[in-house]
Design an enzyme around this catalytic site. Structure first.
Site, short mmCIF file in Angstrom:
data_model
loop_
_atom_site.label_atom_id
_atom_site.label_comp_id
_atom_site.label_asym_id
_atom_site.label_seq_id
_atom_site.Cartn_x
_atom_site.Cartn_y
_atom_site.Cartn_z
N CYS A 27 -10.26 23.87 9.07
CA CYS A 27 -10.91 24.13 7.78
C CYS A 27 -9.94 23.93 6.61
O CYS A 27 -9.46 22.82 6.43
CB CYS A 27 -11.57 25.50 7.78
SG CYS A 27 -12.81 25.65 6.48
N HIS A 60 -15.27 24.94 12.16
CA HIS A 60 -14.56 26.04 12.82
C HIS A 60 -14.83 26.00 14.32
O HIS A 60 -15.86 26.52 14.77
CB HIS A 60 -15.03 27.38 12.25
CG HIS A 60 -14.44 27.69 10.91
ND1 HIS A 60 -13.20 28.25 10.76
CD2 HIS A 60 -14.91 27.49 9.67
CE1 HIS A 60 -12.93 28.40 9.48
NE2 HIS A 60 -13.96 27.94 8.79
N GLU A 114 -13.52 27.69 16.60
CA GLU A 114 -13.50 29.05 17.16
C GLU A 114 -14.81 29.80 16.89
O GLU A 114 -15.02 30.89 17.42
CB GLU A 114 -12.29 29.82 16.62
CG GLU A 114 -12.40 30.37 15.20
CD GLU A 114 -12.27 29.33 14.09
OE1 GLU A 114 -12.23 28.12 14.38
OE2 GLU A 114 -12.20 29.73 12.91
#
Lengths: 196, 240
Positions: free
Chosen positions: A81, A179, A181
């Site tokens: 990001c 993202h 994650e």
């Protein structure tokens, strides 16, 4: 358990990244100053929020010159990001700081390139010339700034007919606009790909 | 349109009320959150309905535990008014913060927040209901009347940079009467450059989800999910 370097500079969602990597047996070597860096390991550069704030925090922790020197990285450096955005030359969001200049190009305000509503929030399919397993899969994006024309782009996604870069790669330097994650199982598999 | 399960928490339990009142116990929020994640939820929202010091610790513990198993965005709301609380919530693995009540005393809090964490992680919530022919804003889980008309509040909020607006229809909350299309239309006309999330009354038997998709960026669902009336997997952004 395998380890990667995690650049800790007071920005980023540490716990989410730690938890997602734990599911694939990767632990973090917390690098809160350049001296703690282990060049035998892959490295993750997190980033959330504002470009200038991230650069200011990097400066405070003496990371800027270290990160600019690409010879420090034998293994992959993966920016996520805003961590990816600061790897570019500059950003329209930044008033005080240029970027690290690892990737040529500029980060622009998405409203100036045909995106009416920002931030873009949600799940988007990515396309491009990266491993086919990850193409046409959905990842979670949340951003108001982004990159559109970069030689290093290996994957992008479409929003209101605008193509926005999703994955940037130059040698062992990798940037992810989304993202991983927070992108469910496929996101974790992608992290595993870059940190294997 | 993101499908966002909304989990209201009291004393560590998942609860659900009607019109933001009379909450009854439903079960273990960890189990519900994990189920919704596996079914395809695009993100998951946790609301602290008591907003006491004790309850906040419980909600942070829940988020901390859930963030080891759930890898989609997590948002937290309920009585948040200081950066100390915000730090604690982010450190528990949350990605977004909801603000409502505190904005009636300090609207510039949005700006202060934005400078540190960026606007994208702020969700501004509005709790509204009709009063003498106009929509008004309420706070503290709909208990307090602000005296401010919805349209006036939207005009003020338009000057700030935040990620999304969550509009909660107090009278439809927990009633499964269907979403308030008139309210959505009204808000969209005033704020068309912000992401819009709606909460209150969703019922898959009444609502046309394809129509909602065209008009909303996110839909929060509580009771219809807790009661197993709706299956996320056919409608989430992530799985479709």
């Amino acid at each position: 358990m395998k380890k990667i370097n995690y650049i800790e500079y007071g920005v980023g969602n540490f716990l989410s990244i730690k938890n997602s990597l734990k599911t694939i047996n990767i632990d973090l070597n917390i690098v809160d100053k350049p001296e703690n860096f282990n060049n035998e390991l892959h490295t993750l550069l997190p980033g959330v929020g504002n470009f200038d704030y991230c650069m200011q925090q990097l400066a405070k922790n003496n990371f800027i010159e270290f990160l600019k020197d690409q010879t420090n990285f034998k293994k992959n450096l993966v920016g996520i990001c805003v961590g990816m955005q600061i790897m570019f030359t500059k950003s329209e969001e930044a008033k005080d700081y240029p970027g690290l200049g690892i990737f040529d190009g500029e980060i622009v305000n998405l409203q100036n390139i045909g995106i009416k509503k920002t931030p873009i929030i949600g799940w988007n399919k990515i396309y491009g010339n990266f491993k086919s397993y990850f193409m046409n899969k959905k990842f979670y994006f949340i951003h108001s700034y982004g990159n559109i024309k970069s030689k290093c782009s290996i994957s992008s996604y479409k929003k209101n007919k605008t193509e926005i870069n999703a994955i940037i790669k130059k040698d062992n330097f990798i940037g992810l606009q989304f993202h991983p994650e927070k992108s469910g199982q496929i996101g974790i598999e992608l992290l595993n790909e870059f940190f294997k | 349109m993101r499908i966002i399960p909304k989990l209201e928490i009291k004393s560590g339990y998942l609860v659900k009320g009607r019109q933001l009142e009379g909450y009854r116990k439903i079960g273990d929020p960890n189990l519900y959150a994990e189920r919704y994640y596996l079914e395809g939820a695009d993100e998951i929202c946790f609301i602290d309905i008591v907003a006491s010091l004790y309850n906040r610790k419980l909600i942070c513990d829940i988020v901390k535990n859930i963030s080891t198993k759930i890898f989609v965005p997590l948002s937290v709301g309920g009585g948040i008014k200081s950066f100390e609380q915000i730090r604690e919530i982010f450190d528990s693995g949350a990605d977004k913060i909801h603000l409502n009540s505190h904005l009636f005393t300090d609207l510039n809090f949005i700006e202060k927040f934005e400078k540190i964490y960026g606007g994208q992680s702020i969700s501004v919530e509005i709790q509204t209901k009709l009063f003498e022919g106009n929509y008004y804003c309420f706070y503290d889980r709909g208990r307090e009347f602000s005296g401010i008309k919805l349209l006036d509040w939207l005009k003020k909020l338009n000057n700030y940079n935040f990620g999304e607006l969550i509009i909660t229809d107090i009278e439809r909350d927990g009633m499964k009467k269907g979403v308030n299309l008139e309210l959505i239309d009204l808000v969209k006309q005033k704020i068309d450059q912000k992401n819009l999330v709606y909460s209150g009354g969703f019922n898959p038997d009444i609502d046309d989800i394809l129509f909602l998709k065209k008009n909303l960026d996110g839909l929060m669902i509580a009771l219809s999910l807790h009661e197993n009336l709706f299956s996320i997997k056919n409608f989430s952004e992530r799985f479709n």
